[in-house]
Design a protein around this motif. Structure first.
Motif, PDB file in Angstrom:
ATOM      1  N   ASP A 257       1.383   4.829 -11.911  1.00  0.00           N
ATOM      2  CA  ASP A 257       2.724   4.854 -11.336  1.00  0.00           C
ATOM      3  C   ASP A 257       2.742   5.727 -10.082  1.00  0.00           C
ATOM      4  N   PRO A 258       2.421   5.145  -8.918  1.00  0.00           N
ATOM      5  CA  PRO A 258       2.461   5.936  -7.681  1.00  0.00           C
ATOM      6  C   PRO A 258       3.857   6.055  -7.088  1.00  0.00           C
ATOM      7  N   LEU A 259       4.851   5.391  -7.722  1.00  0.00           N
ATOM      8  CA  LEU A 259       6.226   5.414  -7.213  1.00  0.00           C
ATOM      9  C   LEU A 259       7.184   5.866  -8.315  1.00  0.00           C
ATOM     10  N   PRO A 260       7.111   7.127  -8.745  1.00  0.00           N
ATOM     11  CA  PRO A 260       8.062   7.616  -9.749  1.00  0.00           C
ATOM     12  C   PRO A 260       9.448   7.780  -9.137  1.00  0.00           C
ATOM     13  N   VAL A 261      10.458   7.756  -9.998  1.00  0.00           N
ATOM     14  CA  VAL A 261      11.838   7.896  -9.544  1.00  0.00           C
ATOM     15  C   VAL A 261      12.040   9.276  -8.912  1.00  0.00           C
ATOM     16  N   GLY A 262      12.665   9.302  -7.751  1.00  0.00           N
ATOM     17  CA  GLY A 262      12.921  10.540  -7.033  1.00  0.00           C
ATOM     18  C   GLY A 262      11.866  10.907  -6.007  1.00  0.00           C
ATOM     19  N   LYS A 263      10.788  10.147  -5.952  1.00  0.00           N
ATOM     20  CA  LYS A 263       9.723  10.479  -5.004  1.00  0.00           C
ATOM     21  C   LYS A 263      10.179  10.199  -3.579  1.00  0.00           C
ATOM     22  N   GLN A 264       9.888  11.118  -2.674  1.00  0.00           N
ATOM     23  CA  GLN A 264      10.102  10.931  -1.241  1.00  0.00           C
ATOM     24  C   GLN A 264       8.735  10.779  -0.586  1.00  0.00           C
ATOM     25  N   CYS A 265       8.477   9.601  -0.083  1.00  0.00           N
ATOM     26  CA  CYS A 265       7.143   9.271   0.433  1.00  0.00           C
ATOM     27  C   CYS A 265       6.918   9.942   1.786  1.00  0.00           C
ATOM     28  N   ALA A 266       5.884  10.778   1.852  1.00  0.00           N
ATOM     29  CA  ALA A 266       5.541  11.423   3.121  1.00  0.00           C
ATOM     30  C   ALA A 266       4.834  10.455   4.056  1.00  0.00           C
ATOM     31  N   ILE A 267       4.151   9.475   3.473  1.00  0.00           N
ATOM     32  CA  ILE A 267       3.435   8.468   4.256  1.00  0.00           C
ATOM     33  C   ILE A 267       4.178   7.143   4.116  1.00  0.00           C
ATOM     34  N   PRO A 268       4.374   6.411   5.190  1.00  0.00           N
ATOM     35  CA  PRO A 268       5.111   5.135   5.106  1.00  0.00           C
ATOM     36  C   PRO A 268       4.452   4.143   4.157  1.00  0.00           C
ATOM     37  N   LEU A 269       5.270   3.306   3.553  1.00  0.00           N
ATOM     38  CA  LEU A 269       4.771   2.191   2.756  1.00  0.00           C
ATOM     39  C   LEU A 269       4.401   1.047   3.697  1.00  0.00           C
TER      40      LEU A 269
ATOM     41  N   ARG B 270       0.850  -1.196   0.000  1.00  0.00           N
ATOM     42  CA  ARG B 270       0.000   0.000   0.000  1.00  0.00           C
ATOM     43  C   ARG B 270       0.881   1.241   0.000  1.00  0.00           C
ATOM     44  N   VAL B 271       0.632   2.133  -0.970  1.00  0.00           N
ATOM     45  CA  VAL B 271       1.414   3.348  -1.162  1.00  0.00           C
ATOM     46  C   VAL B 271       0.542   4.563  -0.881  1.00  0.00           C
ATOM     47  N   ASP B 272       1.062   5.490  -0.086  1.00  0.00           N
ATOM     48  CA  ASP B 272       0.359   6.740   0.261  1.00  0.00           C
ATOM     49  C   ASP B 272      -1.004   6.481   0.895  1.00  0.00           C
ATOM     50  N   ALA B 273      -1.185   5.316   1.471  1.00  0.00           N
ATOM     51  CA  ALA B 273      -2.435   4.933   2.136  1.00  0.00           C
ATOM     52  C   ALA B 273      -3.623   4.940   1.190  1.00  0.00           C
ATOM     53  N   VAL B 274      -3.365   4.955  -0.130  1.00  0.00           N
ATOM     54  CA  VAL B 274      -4.439   5.030  -1.127  1.00  0.00           C
ATOM     55  C   VAL B 274      -4.297   3.953  -2.192  1.00  0.00           C
ATOM     56  N   TYR B 275      -3.076   3.771  -2.712  1.00  0.00           N
ATOM     57  CA  TYR B 275      -2.856   2.878  -3.845  1.00  0.00           C
ATOM     58  C   TYR B 275      -2.412   1.500  -3.354  1.00  0.00           C
ATOM     59  N   ASP B 276      -3.091   0.476  -3.823  1.00  0.00           N
ATOM     60  CA  ASP B 276      -2.746  -0.903  -3.510  1.00  0.00           C
ATOM     61  C   ASP B 276      -2.091  -1.521  -4.740  1.00  0.00           C
ATOM     62  N   LEU B 277      -0.849  -1.923  -4.598  1.00  0.00           N
ATOM     63  CA  LEU B 277      -0.092  -2.485  -5.712  1.00  0.00           C
ATOM     64  C   LEU B 277       0.005  -3.999  -5.560  1.00  0.00           C
ATOM     65  N   ALA B 278      -0.410  -4.706  -6.604  1.00  0.00           N
ATOM     66  CA  ALA B 278      -0.242  -6.161  -6.633  1.00  0.00           C
ATOM     67  C   ALA B 278       1.152  -6.446  -7.169  1.00  0.00           C
ATOM     68  N   CYS B 279       2.039  -6.896  -6.319  1.00  0.00           N
ATOM     69  CA  CYS B 279       3.444  -7.098  -6.682  1.00  0.00           C
ATOM     70  C   CYS B 279       3.710  -8.578  -6.930  1.00  0.00           C
ATOM     71  N   THR B 280       4.676  -8.835  -7.794  1.00  0.00           N
ATOM     72  CA  THR B 280       5.092 -10.211  -8.044  1.00  0.00           C
ATOM     73  C   THR B 280       6.168 -10.664  -7.072  1.00  0.00           C
ATOM     74  N   LYS B 281       6.977  -9.707  -6.590  1.00  0.00           N
ATOM     75  CA  LYS B 281       8.064 -10.070  -5.680  1.00  0.00           C
ATOM     76  C   LYS B 281       8.503  -8.850  -4.888  1.00  0.00           C
ATOM     77  N   VAL B 282       8.774  -9.055  -3.614  1.00  0.00           N
ATOM     78  CA  VAL B 282       9.305  -8.013  -2.739  1.00  0.00           C
ATOM     79  C   VAL B 282      10.490  -8.614  -1.989  1.00  0.00           C
TER      80      VAL B 282
END
Length: 201
Positions: free
Chosen positions: A79-91, A21-33
């Motif tokens: 794309d909620p995770l562009p290069v250079g983004k500094q997340c204000a809300i924890p992932l 979950r990114v920015d408490a809004v976007y849910d990303l279905a990932c293949t691997k973490v």
């Protein structure tokens, strides 16, 4: 109250059902973490007269922790995770046993101080079919782990003090057969069948 704690090691979590979950809004279905770790750096201090070990003292971290996220690229690409983004809300990474039930996930990872470092797209090959993926490198400062329902508390096994019962009480009770008899009963029953004397006497 006497109690004991039991780790549910016989029913471990599976590693293929998770959600980021990114920015408490976007849910990303990932293949691997990968890259989830908790680490502290120490410096070695040699103490005079001590040859069998060294003293350890914690020092500031010299390298960032890197979280690697791989996910598919669909037609409705977001794309909620562009290069250079500094997340204000924890992932937040949820790990569960069942799909669609992440609200009460038994294990939750929270990554704070995240910065998106790089992004790499999967290879394109006209001779072999496959799914388009992207791999995101994310630096994080800290990770906290929250575990739920990891252990159960069972009352300790007790013996009935009234003298009327022979099996224990509680969830962890001693095995007791209905046909089991006491030593006293066995001695009484043995008197009914006296020992046979040998014919040679």
């Amino acid at each position: 109250m006497n109690e004991t704690r039991k780790d549910l090691a016989k029913n471990p979590l599976i590693n293929n059902i998770f959600l980021l979950r990114v920015d408490a809004v976007y849910d990303l279905a990932c293949t691997k973490v990968s890259g989830i770790m908790q680490e502290r750096e120490y410096e070695n201090i040699l103490e005079g007269g001590v040859n069998s070990y060294v003293q350890l003292r914690e020092k500031p971290s010299s390298k960032p922790n890197i979280l690697q996220v791989e996910r598919y690229i669909g037609e409705a690409y977001m794309d909620p995770l562009p290069v250079g983004k500094q997340c204000a809300i924890p992932l937040v990474l949820y790990v569960d046993r069942h799909l669609g039930m992440f609200a009460d996930a038994p294990m939750v990872f929270t990554f704070s101080g995240c910065t998106v470092l790089s992004k790499k797209y999967g290879d394109l090959d006209a001779e072999h079919s496959g799914l388009m993926t992207e791999t995101i490198q994310i630096a994080y400062q800290q990770v906290s782990v929250e575990k739920k329902a990891n252990e159960v508390i069972l009352p300790l096994w007790k013996i009935d003090q009234s003298g009327k019962k022979y099996q224990g009480t509680g969830m962890r009770h001693a095995a007791h057969d209905k046909n089991e008899v006491r030593k006293k009963d066995m001695e009484q029953m043995s008197r009914k069948w006296p020992e046979k004397r040998s014919a040679r006497t």
